[in-house]
Write a protein that holds these residues in place. Structure first.
Motif, PDB file in Angstrom:
ATOM      1  N   PRO A 121       0.815  -1.222   0.000  1.00  0.00           N
ATOM      2  CA  PRO A 121       0.000   0.000   0.000  1.00  0.00           C
ATOM      3  C   PRO A 121       0.851   1.277   0.000  1.00  0.00           C
ATOM      4  O   PRO A 121       0.320   2.368   0.202  1.00  0.00           O
ATOM      5  CB  PRO A 121      -0.770  -0.118   1.316  1.00  0.00           C
ATOM      6  CG  PRO A 121       0.232  -0.751   2.243  1.00  0.00           C
ATOM      7  CD  PRO A 121       1.095  -1.663   1.394  1.00  0.00           C
ATOM      8  N   PHE A 122       2.163   1.145  -0.200  1.00  0.00           N
ATOM      9  CA  PHE A 122       3.044   2.308  -0.108  1.00  0.00           C
ATOM     10  C   PHE A 122       2.961   3.187  -1.351  1.00  0.00           C
ATOM     11  O   PHE A 122       2.783   2.690  -2.468  1.00  0.00           O
ATOM     12  CB  PHE A 122       4.497   1.865   0.108  1.00  0.00           C
ATOM     13  CG  PHE A 122       4.756   1.295   1.471  1.00  0.00           C
ATOM     14  CD1 PHE A 122       5.067   2.122   2.537  1.00  0.00           C
ATOM     15  CD2 PHE A 122       4.660  -0.071   1.703  1.00  0.00           C
ATOM     16  CE1 PHE A 122       5.288   1.615   3.804  1.00  0.00           C
ATOM     17  CE2 PHE A 122       4.879  -0.606   2.968  1.00  0.00           C
ATOM     18  CZ  PHE A 122       5.194   0.243   4.019  1.00  0.00           C
ATOM     19  N   LEU A 123       3.116   4.473  -1.139  1.00  0.00           N
ATOM     20  CA  LEU A 123       3.191   5.415  -2.251  1.00  0.00           C
ATOM     21  C   LEU A 123       4.515   5.214  -2.984  1.00  0.00           C
ATOM     22  O   LEU A 123       5.494   4.739  -2.402  1.00  0.00           O
ATOM     23  CB  LEU A 123       3.093   6.852  -1.727  1.00  0.00           C
ATOM     24  CG  LEU A 123       1.726   7.282  -1.183  1.00  0.00           C
ATOM     25  CD1 LEU A 123       1.856   8.585  -0.399  1.00  0.00           C
ATOM     26  CD2 LEU A 123       0.734   7.455  -2.342  1.00  0.00           C
ATOM     27  N   PRO A 124       4.578   5.601  -4.276  1.00  0.00           N
ATOM     28  CA  PRO A 124       5.819   5.429  -5.036  1.00  0.00           C
ATOM     29  C   PRO A 124       7.020   6.051  -4.319  1.00  0.00           C
ATOM     30  O   PRO A 124       6.954   7.177  -3.835  1.00  0.00           O
ATOM     31  CB  PRO A 124       5.520   6.166  -6.350  1.00  0.00           C
ATOM     32  CG  PRO A 124       4.031   6.069  -6.501  1.00  0.00           C
ATOM     33  CD  PRO A 124       3.491   6.159  -5.104  1.00  0.00           C
ATOM     34  N   GLY A 125       8.089   5.291  -4.248  1.00  0.00           N
ATOM     35  CA  GLY A 125       9.339   5.789  -3.670  1.00  0.00           C
ATOM     36  C   GLY A 125       9.440   5.686  -2.162  1.00  0.00           C
ATOM     37  O   GLY A 125      10.540   5.826  -1.612  1.00  0.00           O
ATOM     38  N   CYS A 126       8.327   5.449  -1.481  1.00  0.00           N
ATOM     39  CA  CYS A 126       8.351   5.518  -0.009  1.00  0.00           C
ATOM     40  C   CYS A 126       8.956   4.285   0.648  1.00  0.00           C
ATOM     41  O   CYS A 126       9.447   4.354   1.780  1.00  0.00           O
ATOM     42  CB  CYS A 126       6.947   5.782   0.530  1.00  0.00           C
ATOM     43  SG  CYS A 126       6.370   7.460   0.177  1.00  0.00           S
ATOM     44  N   GLN A 127       8.948   3.148  -0.051  1.00  0.00           N
ATOM     45  CA  GLN A 127       9.625   1.979   0.531  1.00  0.00           C
ATOM     46  C   GLN A 127      11.110   2.256   0.738  1.00  0.00           C
ATOM     47  O   GLN A 127      11.732   1.711   1.655  1.00  0.00           O
ATOM     48  CB  GLN A 127       9.458   0.769  -0.385  1.00  0.00           C
ATOM     49  CG  GLN A 127       8.068   0.166  -0.429  1.00  0.00           C
ATOM     50  CD  GLN A 127       8.066  -1.132  -1.207  1.00  0.00           C
ATOM     51  OE1 GLN A 127       8.865  -2.027  -0.952  1.00  0.00           O
ATOM     52  NE2 GLN A 127       7.167  -1.233  -2.178  1.00  0.00           N
ATOM     53  N   ARG A 128      11.666   3.094  -0.120  1.00  0.00           N
ATOM     54  CA  ARG A 128      13.101   3.384  -0.023  1.00  0.00           C
ATOM     55  C   ARG A 128      13.460   3.980   1.336  1.00  0.00           C
ATOM     56  O   ARG A 128      14.546   3.723   1.863  1.00  0.00           O
ATOM     57  CB  ARG A 128      13.510   4.353  -1.139  1.00  0.00           C
ATOM     58  CG  ARG A 128      13.448   3.766  -2.534  1.00  0.00           C
ATOM     59  CD  ARG A 128      14.004   4.761  -3.541  1.00  0.00           C
ATOM     60  NE  ARG A 128      14.069   4.209  -4.888  1.00  0.00           N
ATOM     61  CZ  ARG A 128      14.717   4.796  -5.884  1.00  0.00           C
ATOM     62  NH1 ARG A 128      15.345   5.951  -5.685  1.00  0.00           N
ATOM     63  NH2 ARG A 128      14.736   4.235  -7.086  1.00  0.00           N
TER      64      ARG A 128
END
Length: 366
Positions: A86-93
């Motif tokens: 469910p993470f927004l793009p780039g936020c897993q980083r």
């Protein structure tokens, strides 16, 4: 032999048989593994508490609005919730960088503390980044300290000897991770969840996590939250006894699992880490850049390109898992203990051996 046939054999308990089956490098029969990207069979849609988390708070935690999440349950496992990325793009980083650069720092505790002087483990990132960045594909290259990392504990530090937490071994819990955990718990119907302890596990392609139950927390009414990043894995969720055959499922980068209610005290394990099924070095969700326009109060930070290169090289052969727990109920205190060892450290690294070829994590987290 197919996985299903193994559950009907005598001898070893059913959980151990399936663990060994999926642990094998040549276990190519993965037809029985539940894939939540294509749900069906025993998988059903699970309802979330959309009104419990504002879109703004979700954005601040790096998550999509809860109304856009998909959540699933499994027949026979009440209280188990699976939320595909469910993470927004780039936020897993952000979370990957925190797990490699920030969270292993002192005063947090890691497995390397067991056999290294304190001054040697104060800056694992600084001592490893150049070696990781230059790393080739040869297995003969020496491993960096970050690649030797197996676990980090946060908040109330778990004591691997006594299998307990204690009041006298506690450090501040990271505020960004607490906020993320509180939003996910609220979305799953657990408002007021307090992130008090975390165990971070660092896996490589030869890693596994043994069969265990997470029961050391004093309050089992609160859920266990699990976040995965990097390469994929097979997760086994069993029953209250090891004689009950577990259900196998894939966990991919960004996936979240919540174990609550009946499922909170079930046996589980990770027998195997698998390459990302897309066939690329990293899952495509980790290639996405972070938006330059972060909301006010966001706990997500931009990673420098230099830092992300180090993280990306690490993740090409690794998986990171964060499990977050509430240890105490509201107003609850630890029982008085005499002669407790508050160090919360695990036995020697030798105890990780599953066999002569594979390292096994000390079992306490999903």
């Amino acid at each position: 032999m197919a996985a299903g046939a193994l559950t009907r054999e005598g001898g070893e308990d059913a959980f151990r048989r399936l663990f060994r089956f999926y642990r094998q490098r040549d276990a190519s029969d993965l037809r029985g593994v539940v894939d939540f990207s294509a749900p069906g069979g025993q998988v059903f849609r699970s309802q979330l508490s959309i009104s419990s988390v504002s879109d703004q708070d979700a954005y601040r935690a790096g998550l999509q609005p809860v109304s856009q999440w998909k959540a699933y349950g499994l027949s026979g496992y009440p209280g188990f919730i699976f939320i595909p990325n469910p993470f927004l793009p780039g936020c897993q980083r952000h979370w990957v960088k925190q797990c490699l650069k920030l969270y292993p720092e002192k005063p947090n505790v890691c497995n390397l503390d067991l056999h290294m002087a304190p001054e040697k483990t104060t800056d694992l990132w600084g001592q490893s980044k150049e070696q990781l960045r230059r790393k080739g594909s040869s297995k003969r290259e020496p491993r960096s300290l970050l690649e030797k990392l197996r676990w980090v504990t946060l908040g109330y530090h778990y004591n691997w000897d006594t299998k307990k937490y204690s009041a006298n071994h506690h450090t501040p819990f990271p505020s960004d991770l607490a906020f993320l955990s509180e939003q996910v718990a609220a979305a799953c119907g657990f408002r007021g969840f307090q992130a008090q302890a975390g165990i971070l596990n660092y896996y490589h392609f030869d890693s596994s996590l043994g069969i265990h139950v997470d029961e050391s927390e004093l309050d089992h009414s609160r859920p266990l939250l699990s976040f995965s990043f990097g390469q994929s894995s097979i997760f086994l969720l069993g029953g209250l006894k090891r004689e009950e055959a577990p259900t196998a499922m894939f966990m991919h980068s960004g996936d979240i699992m919540v174990m609550s209610g009946f499922s909170r005290l079930l046996y589980h394990a990770v027998p195997r880490v698998l390459p990302n099924p897309e066939g690329t070095a990293l899952p495509s969700c980790l290639d996405q850049p972070l938006s330059s326009d972060l909301p006010v109060g966001s706990v997500i930070e931009h990673s420098s390109e230099e830092d992300w290169q180090v993280c990306a090289k690490y993740l090409q052969s690794s998986r990171i898992n964060m499990t977050i727990r509430q240890v105490l109920a509201e107003g609850q205190k630890f029982p008085e203990e005499s002669e407790t060892n508050g160090k919360g450290q695990a036995p020697s690294e030798d105890s990780y051996q599953e066999n002569s070829k594979a390292k096994r994590h000390k079992p306490n987290t999903v």
